[in-house]
Design a protein around this motif. Sequence first.
Motif, short mmCIF file in Angstrom:
data_model
loop_
_atom_site.label_atom_id
_atom_site.label_comp_id
_atom_site.label_asym_id
_atom_site.label_seq_id
_atom_site.Cartn_x
_atom_site.Cartn_y
_atom_site.Cartn_z
N ARG A 1 71.52 43.65 54.92
CA ARG A 1 72.95 43.36 55.05
C ARG A 1 73.46 42.50 53.90
O ARG A 1 74.35 41.66 54.06
CB ARG A 1 73.24 42.71 56.41
CG ARG A 1 72.96 43.66 57.57
CD ARG A 1 73.35 43.08 58.90
NE ARG A 1 73.19 44.07 59.96
CZ ARG A 1 73.36 43.83 61.25
NH1 ARG A 1 73.67 42.61 61.65
NH2 ARG A 1 73.20 44.79 62.14
N GLU B 1 66.72 45.77 65.45
CA GLU B 1 68.00 46.24 64.92
C GLU B 1 67.86 46.65 63.46
O GLU B 1 68.41 47.68 63.03
CB GLU B 1 69.05 45.13 65.07
CG GLU B 1 70.46 45.59 64.73
CD GLU B 1 71.51 44.52 65.04
OE1 GLU B 1 72.68 44.75 64.70
OE2 GLU B 1 71.14 43.47 65.61
N ARG C 1 66.11 50.00 63.15
CA ARG C 1 67.01 51.12 63.46
C ARG C 1 67.93 51.43 62.29
O ARG C 1 68.28 52.59 62.04
CB ARG C 1 67.82 50.81 64.71
CG ARG C 1 67.03 50.89 66.02
CD ARG C 1 67.94 50.88 67.23
NE ARG C 1 68.64 49.60 67.37
CZ ARG C 1 68.17 48.57 68.06
NH1 ARG C 1 66.98 48.66 68.65
NH2 ARG C 1 68.85 47.44 68.15
N GLU C 2 68.35 50.40 61.56
CA GLU C 2 69.25 50.61 60.42
C GLU C 2 68.53 51.11 59.18
O GLU C 2 69.00 52.03 58.50
CB GLU C 2 69.98 49.30 60.10
CG GLU C 2 71.00 48.88 61.15
CD GLU C 2 71.75 47.63 60.75
OE1 GLU C 2 71.88 47.38 59.52
OE2 GLU C 2 72.21 46.89 61.64
#
Length: 545
Positions: free
Chosen positions: A25, A257, A260-261
């Motif tokens: 991110r 998470e 999954r990304e």
Amino acid sequence: MKHYLDLLQQTIRENWDEPALSDYRGATLSFGDLAREICRMHILFEEAGISVDDKIALCGRNSARWAVTYFAILAYKAVAVPILSDFTPSSVAALTLHSDARLLILDRHIWKGMDQTSRLSLPDVMALDNGEVLRSASGLLPVALSRVDRLYEEQYRQGVCPGDVHFDTSTLDELCIISYTSGTSGSPKGTMLSARSISSNVAFARRLFPTRRGWRVLSILPLAHLYGLMFELMYPMLSGCRVTFLGAAPTPSVLMEALREVRPYMQLVVPLILEKIFRNKVFPALKREPARTLMRIPVVREVVFQNVRNGIIESFGGKIRHFIAGGAGINPEVERFMRRIKLPYTVGYGMTECGPLICYSDWHSFAEGSCGRVVDRMELRIDSSDPEHEAGEIQVRGDNVMLGYYKNTEATDAAFTEDGWLRTGDMGVVDADGNLYIRGCCKSMILGPSGQNIYPEEIEERLNAMPLVAESLVVGRRNGIVALVVADVDASRRTGDAEVERVMAENLKALNASLPAYSRVASIELRAEDFEKTPKQSIKRYLYE
């Protein structure tokens, strides 16, 4: 076998505009961006008086900036000294001094945690995130930083292009990494690894795990540890893959998470993670209806197994082709079930002194309970009169083996046999097909009352499979063999302390009934806190013996 720097320049040229390094991110750097940053840092090193073969220490949490700096050091033909950011600031300073590093590049919070005495003992120091000068012992670093932009523009007037990427790959025998696995004081062991060792490890991984451009990896393990450095950064990136760095130690929810990304094609895991998934989720679910009834129908049972396998792979992003486990053995019950559902896992064996690989096999040919077969360009022997049936020390030699310990001749001499084989300190046997089975560690072996060899790991393996046991450690005490146990937290909360103690008493009886008289456990001691772990999540056994 190609020099790893040859692979680096080839990969950069062929994937110039493709993403190479990403912070989760956060920002992403292309392979071309990596080349530009390497060129800029090489100008900085030269202006700061850094020479080929000088040492540069690097200490920070996993990030794209860490990876860029690391590759810049190696491509400059300096020696990289990666230091775990989990070490205390004083240990970071001590290891920097021991390595004779000319420059320390580190996370700012580590610098802030250092006392003044440690700071004043260091060479030049700069911040990893933005290159700020934190200490200039030589006086050259501030001047070098002020000149970098101008010199970069003069040298690369048209910008850096693929044709400008060229690294010296003339020899495989030079020292390229000094790796410290311990931050303790005394006589540090800085493992010296050559370009040959690193190149051999990368070549084996590329042969066993061929990749495609754009495949992704999620970097979780510390890059200052050879296991994470080799298989979550060097091998995938030198194969054209994109590496995403999770950064700080993740919570389970953040990790899942991110998986999954990112959707990685492989994942390094410690056995404890796999065991928790199966023992806390999969096994209880299969014991409940309607799964319990469906499991009795052969055809339907296979469908259930396939759904379990697909569910696990999907929880790791859905594109997993390989689960690679290391650092400890897998619980036999869990391993048998993983084999039954055809989960693509395998267990490797290695050590920092081999950069790190010693044994590994693809999951299709992997023998249950083993650590695979010896890797390319390596040899293995068991110091035993009957290597197939009688455990002996595992000894190795070959391209992966270290040059020795930095400035520690005594430790280096002790690490090798008279005929040049590296002593691993682990005990094992090898079957007729060459599969290695670990039986324990020479140092952890307990001598029985009549001279019998007792391997704690074998007892721990049985105990860890028993009710309410999360982890265990078996040690020798004056009053006999004692098992230190960390109980399953969730189960303990549900049952209460009294029930936990009752179950442990039953576990002790069942355990001893399965053991020879000389290796039976005298008592179980419950621990309130988890065991302290290494970066590979192995228990630091020496703290409890």
